[in-house]
Design a protein around this motif. Structure first.
Motif, PDB file in Angstrom:
ATOM      1  N   ALA A  86      37.161 -23.921 -42.708  1.00 21.37           N
ATOM      2  CA  ALA A  86      36.265 -24.023 -43.522  1.00 21.37           C
ATOM      3  C   ALA A  86      35.825 -23.997 -44.536  1.00 21.37           C
ATOM      4  O   ALA A  86      36.775 -23.545 -45.500  1.00 21.37           O
ATOM      5  CB  ALA A  86      35.045 -22.533 -43.190  1.00 21.37           C
ATOM      6  N   SER A 108      33.823 -25.003 -48.695  1.00 22.69           N
ATOM      7  CA  SER A 108      32.573 -24.633 -48.990  1.00 22.69           C
ATOM      8  C   SER A 108      31.942 -26.253 -49.833  1.00 22.69           C
ATOM      9  O   SER A 108      30.903 -26.181 -49.769  1.00 22.69           O
ATOM     10  CB  SER A 108      32.360 -23.932 -51.019  1.00 22.69           C
ATOM     11  N   ALA A 119      30.660 -32.078 -45.911  1.00 22.23           N
ATOM     12  CA  ALA A 119      30.077 -30.817 -46.164  1.00 22.23           C
ATOM     13  C   ALA A 119      29.206 -30.726 -45.375  1.00 22.23           C
ATOM     14  O   ALA A 119      28.872 -29.415 -45.343  1.00 22.23           O
ATOM     15  CB  ALA A 119      29.326 -31.056 -47.985  1.00 22.23           C
ATOM     16  N   GLN A 120      28.634 -31.199 -44.737  1.00 19.88           N
ATOM     17  CA  GLN A 120      27.430 -31.052 -43.821  1.00 19.88           C
ATOM     18  C   GLN A 120      27.884 -30.401 -42.672  1.00 19.88           C
ATOM     19  O   GLN A 120      27.811 -28.853 -41.503  1.00 19.88           O
ATOM     20  CB  GLN A 120      26.563 -31.993 -43.286  1.00 19.88           C
ATOM     21  N   ALA A 162      31.091 -28.495 -42.776  1.00 15.23           N
ATOM     22  CA  ALA A 162      31.871 -26.891 -43.317  1.00 15.23           C
ATOM     23  C   ALA A 162      30.219 -26.046 -43.085  1.00 15.23           C
ATOM     24  O   ALA A 162      30.735 -25.087 -42.514  1.00 15.23           O
ATOM     25  CB  ALA A 162      32.255 -27.386 -44.659  1.00 15.23           C
ATOM     26  N   ARG A 163      29.127 -26.621 -43.586  1.00 12.81           N
ATOM     27  CA  ARG A 163      28.233 -25.995 -43.297  1.00 12.81           C
ATOM     28  C   ARG A 163      27.668 -25.958 -42.197  1.00 12.81           C
ATOM     29  O   ARG A 163      27.437 -24.829 -41.571  1.00 12.81           O
ATOM     30  CB  ARG A 163      26.847 -26.091 -43.969  1.00 12.81           C
ATOM     31  N   PHE A 164      28.025 -26.861 -41.065  1.00 13.15           N
ATOM     32  CA  PHE A 164      27.476 -26.521 -39.613  1.00 13.15           C
ATOM     33  C   PHE A 164      28.216 -25.828 -39.187  1.00 13.15           C
ATOM     34  O   PHE A 164      27.770 -24.417 -38.164  1.00 13.15           O
ATOM     35  CB  PHE A 164      27.790 -27.976 -38.771  1.00 13.15           C
ATOM     36  N   SER A 224      29.951 -23.164 -39.864  1.00  8.84           N
ATOM     37  CA  SER A 224      30.636 -21.908 -40.065  1.00  8.84           C
ATOM     38  C   SER A 224      29.119 -21.014 -40.503  1.00  8.84           C
ATOM     39  O   SER A 224      29.045 -19.801 -40.871  1.00  8.84           O
ATOM     40  CB  SER A 224      31.432 -21.957 -42.035  1.00  8.84           C
ATOM     41  N   ARG A 225      28.260 -21.454 -40.699  1.00 12.52           N
ATOM     42  CA  ARG A 225      26.793 -20.881 -40.436  1.00 12.52           C
ATOM     43  C   ARG A 225      26.415 -20.344 -39.133  1.00 12.52           C
ATOM     44  O   ARG A 225      27.410 -19.646 -38.235  1.00 12.52           O
ATOM     45  CB  ARG A 225      25.302 -21.787 -40.300  1.00 12.52           C
ATOM     46  N   ASP A 228      19.856 -33.477 -43.746  1.00 14.69           N
ATOM     47  CA  ASP A 228      20.564 -32.363 -43.985  1.00 14.69           C
ATOM     48  C   ASP A 228      21.331 -32.787 -42.529  1.00 14.69           C
ATOM     49  O   ASP A 228      22.138 -31.053 -42.594  1.00 14.69           O
ATOM     50  CB  ASP A 228      20.134 -31.830 -44.639  1.00 14.69           C
TER      51      ASP A 228
END
Length: 875
Positions: free
Chosen positions: A68, A70, A123-124, A126-128, A130-131, A187
């Motif tokens: 992951a 940021s 980036a999306q 990475a957020r998806f 690791s949320r 997003d």
């Protein structure tokens, strides 16, 4: 900066030609090839672009497991163009005409935009990945070289698909750009719709490549067919049969958003504009979002009506297609065209649905449920407070800062049977147990619930979740007692004689036993203690009385839908309108069943009513006296043993095979309140008031129908007819009088004093409610103890009741008056919650039936605000 040179008319003409001619040629080419290259529809009302799916599938190779990060990586524009030289000319096209003429700054080229979107996708991802509530079981990212390689492979390579044999398709640069835009829009919202390793079944993942973490299926990206007219509208907010709605549900910037606001569709007068609601609420919905007014899972609730709401559906066409001869006239089953003029063009429109939901009450119920499941921002916005929290955050002593892990709320209008609110919410960790491959770090690992992907468990808990009704069945039991052929008249006369304004019921009266929820004494009455427990038929009277409250429908014969009802129109699940020939469209949901049993005693088998039988009086007496052999002590009816008696006793506790949903319990109370009001006929709870066509006839050549005619056209799916109320009025008055003391001196008092103060609770006469606590084997045990007992293999876990599937539920159901000064009972509310666990002790909140009932608190928070008795912000 260089000064712009002056431009001649020839410069303008050349620039315009360079910009416009390619565009016109492109449009002509598109019109010429769109059908052979990409047939627009393969799934009826939904269509899937073959090229779009193929372009999206290039990302299956490029979305990979990765640590992951940021932020996303930077994709160089030149690297993109070097990797895909076929797209260089298209993706480096000149800017807009205005920028070419120097009237505005030059926009980024398509290549620059695509390169930026690729970095944004990374980036999306990475957020998806690791949320806290990830759909995938690992961190994921975007591998640009792998995508370049796969995109290069598919570009210009013709391919075939099974749906269109003999046709060859070809992915183009524009398809790749469109697929990337779809993935990154909003997003990365599409990422949730795709299949991921971690939430897909092993059978599905078995067909994937070893390194593949994501797959695209046509059904995941199908869209509504834009060539098939416009779907009918979904309206809510009307008060009464003749009133016009105040709100409708439509996606932002959609054709429906404009269509549904037209008077020809809504029938709205000049009293005020309609408010558009853009969809269902989400768990992370902002406090001030209007979507709180929409019931969760609305699309699932109304799914059976899509065949009438969608103009492309066969059922819609059956009603609207008349012969071309002109001699065929509309009839009850040949409605004729349902059209209106939209932007000057006749448009086919689906039939519209008028819901019974009250938007403001729905928002209040949904926000209160969200507050009690951990949304502290919502609690602050509503001004929710509890006495024992002493100004601190609601639920600060419990896991996640949530008072409950699940809350379900149903509110019904007593006089009409209209369902005015259906709310459901889960705490974040409870949601993660059924919506992802694992729990977040802040979720307690000792909780004995397995993590599994179950989308059905995310549906609106007010109708799609059921539980043992426990003591909420006592109003049904009391009705059966007061109608008993031997003692009912005497008991009823004694109760009515003792009813004095403000006088608390005596302890040994039926009203007193209701107030305190004295289950042992209720079982005494159920098994005929007045006849020494011999020759007792009251258990079977109870079974019949449950049917008067709308429970046990469809249970005469063994059926999997025993105890269910239609949510849409309030019909029984086996109802037909044409002598049994046609079964109406229905959303069958759990309602209520009591005194039933599975065929062959097998769990999961179809249920049917228990056959009346003589019960062994000696066994009944032994159960009634308990282990100490003394009637009236704490162990009465506890640990009862002995054949069929045990099963019937369990039903008398509201346990065993008895089940109900929040909707069913609210419907039971609405029937009781209607009887107490003297209402001789009732309608079962329903969420659809009507289906109708365009309200005004569309002028020729539109040939639209008259909106009022649809009532006869869809007679099969209209409201269920009113039926006699078989609950006696005098019995209902006695029962509600006893229940009106539960919050003053009974089982709901501590909950009431969390919401109001003690003095206010003693003076509340507008509320009559009943609590309920289904059995839970882990009451009194800590999470450490449970984790230790449930550690090991399946056989070890099966040997401990605490490792089973039972949840720590709480019930509350009430009738209330919307005018606190008096008058008839106007609403019924039922709340089902799953209790949470205390942080310090690790025990479940309210263990042993001690402590405030959170379901009662939620109901009182809602009703107190609806009546204006609790200050705070409007919902």
């Amino acid at each position: 900066m260089a000064e712009p040179r002056s431009r001649t008319l020839l410069d303008f003409a050349i620039a315009a030609s360079a910009a416009v001619l390619p565009m016109m040629l492109g449009i002509l080419l598109l019109v010429a090839v769109v059908r052979p290259l990409d047939p627009p529809a393969a799934q009826g009302d939904r269509y899937v672009s073959v090229r779009h799916v193929a372009a999206l599938r290039t990302f299956e190779h490029a979305i990979v497991a990765r640590p992951a990060r940021s932020a996303g990586q930077e994709i160089r524009t030149e690297a993109l163009l070097e990797a895909l030289p076929q797209c260089r000319r298209e993706w480096t096209a000149p800017g807009s005409l205005r920028s070419m003429l120097g009237l505005q700054a030059a926009a980024a080229s398509p290549a620059e935009r695509i390169a930026a979107q690729l970095g944004e996708l990374d980036a999306q991802l990475a957020r998806f990945g690791s949320r806290a509530n990830a759909r995938v079981d690992r961190a994921v990212g975007f591998d640009a070289p792998r995508w370049f390689e796969e995109a290069q492979r598919v570009l210009g390579a013709p391919f075939e698909v099974p749906d269109y044999p003999g046709l060859r398709f070809q992915v183009r640069c524009a398809d790749l750009a469109a697929a990337l835009t779809a993935l990154t829009r909003a997003d990365g919202r599409m990422l949730d719709a795709l299949a991921w390793r971690g939430t897909e079944t092993p059978a599905t993942v078995a067909g994937w490549r070893a390194e593949q973490v994501m797959a695209v299926a046509p059904r995941d990206v199908a869209r509504r067919n834009p060539w098939n007219g416009i779907a009918g509208c979904i309206y809510l907010g009307a008060r009464g049969d003749a009133a016009t709605p105040t709100h409708f549900v439509a996606a932002e910037r959609s054709a429906q958003e404009r269509l549904c606001a037209l008077p020809a569709m809504s029938g709205a007068s000049a009293a005020g504009p309609l408010t558009a609601l853009s969809g269902e609420p989400r768990a992370d919905l902002p406090v001030d979002d209007a979507r709180w007014m929409v019931p969760p899972s609305l699309s699932a609730l109304l799914q059976p009506l899509e065949g009438l709401r969608r103009p492309s559906a066969a059922l819609y066409r059956h009603y609207t297609e008349l012969g071309e001869s002109g001699g065929e006239r509309p009839t009850a089953y040949r409605y004729g065209p349902n059209r209106l003029l939209f932007d000057g063009t006749p448009v086919d429109v689906g039939f519209s649905i008028d819901l019974t939901i009250d938007p403001s009450l729905q928002a209040l119920a949904q926000k209160t449920a969200a507050c009690y499941t951990g949304r502290q921002d919502v609690c602050r916005a509503l001004g929710v407070q509890r006495a024992e929290d002493a100004g601190k955050a609601i639920g600060h002593r419990l896991l996640e800062g949530a008072m409950v892990r699940m809350a379900a709320v149903a509110v019904i209008d007593v006089a009409s049977g209209r369902i005015e609110a259906l709310a459901g919410a889960l705490s974040p960790c409870a949601r993660q147990e059924v919506d992802g491959p694992g729990r977040a770090a802040n979720c307690d690992r000792r909780l004995p619930y397995p993590v599994q992907y179950r989308p059905d468990a995310l549906l609106n808990a007010a109708v799609f979740h059921d539980a043992m009704p426990a003591s909420t069945i006592k109003p049904i039991m009391a009705t059966a007692f007061l109608a008993d052929r031997d003692v009912g008249a005497r008991w009823l006369a004694a109760e009515r004689a003792a009813m004095k304004p403000g006088a608390q019921p005596a302890r040994d009266s039926l009203r007193g036993q209701l107030m305190r929820s004295d289950s042992a004494r209720f079982l005494d009455r159920m098994f005929c203690f007045d006849k020494a427990y011999a020759d007792c038929k009251r258990p079977w009277d109870l079974q019949t009385t449950a049917q008067a409250f709308g429970w046990n429908t469809g249970c005469t014969d063994a059926r999997v839908d025993c105890g269910k009802q239609d949510l849409l129109f309030g019909r029984a699940v086996d109802a037909t309108a044409e002598k049994g020939a046609i079964r109406p469209l229905a959303t069958t949901v759990a309602y209520g069943r009591l005194m039933s049993e599975p065929v062959g005693g097998q769990l999961g088998a179809p249920q049917q009513l228990r056959a009346p039988s003589a019960l062994d009086a000696a066994i009944v007496r032994r159960c009634a006296f308990g282990a100490d052999g003394r009637r009236g002590s704490d162990d009465d009816w506890e640990k009862c043993r002995g054949g069929a008696v045990v099963d019937v006793v369990a039903e008398g506790w509201g346990q065993g095979h008895a089940r109900s949903s929040a909707l069913g319990v609210a419907g039971m109370m609405a029937t009781l309140a209607a009887a107490a009001n003297g209402q001789e006929q009732i309608r079962r709870p329903h969420v659809v008031q009507s289906l109708r066509g365009v309200r005004q006839a569309c002028p020729e050549p539109c040939r639209g129908g008259d909106g009022t005619a649809l009532q006869s056209a869809v007679m099969r799916w209209s409201l269920a007819p009113a039926q006699p109320n078989r609950v006696p009025r005098d019995a209902a008055e006695v029962i509600l009088d006893g229940l009106s003391y539960s919050h003053r001196a009974g089982t709901a008092r501590s909950a009431c004093e969390q919401v109001f103060d003690a003095k206010a609770c003693r003076g509340i006469g507008w509320l009559a409610g009943k609590t309920g606590t289904p059995s839970f084997p882990s009451d009194g045990k800590s999470l450490d103890e449970i984790a230790r007992l449930c550690r090991g293999d399946a056989a070890t876990r099966a040997s401990h009741a605490v490792c089973g599937s039972l949840r720590p539920y709480k019930w509350y159901v009430a009738a209330y008056r919307t005018d606190p000064r008096g008058g008839p009972w106007t609403k019924a509310i039922a709340v089902l919650t799953e209790r949470n666990w205390l942080v310090n002790s690790g025990q479940v909140h309210g263990a042993g039936d001690h402590g405030p009932n959170p379901s009662a608190e939620i109901a009182m928070q809602i009703t107190g605000r609806q009546l204006g008795l609790i200050p705070g912000a409007a919902p």
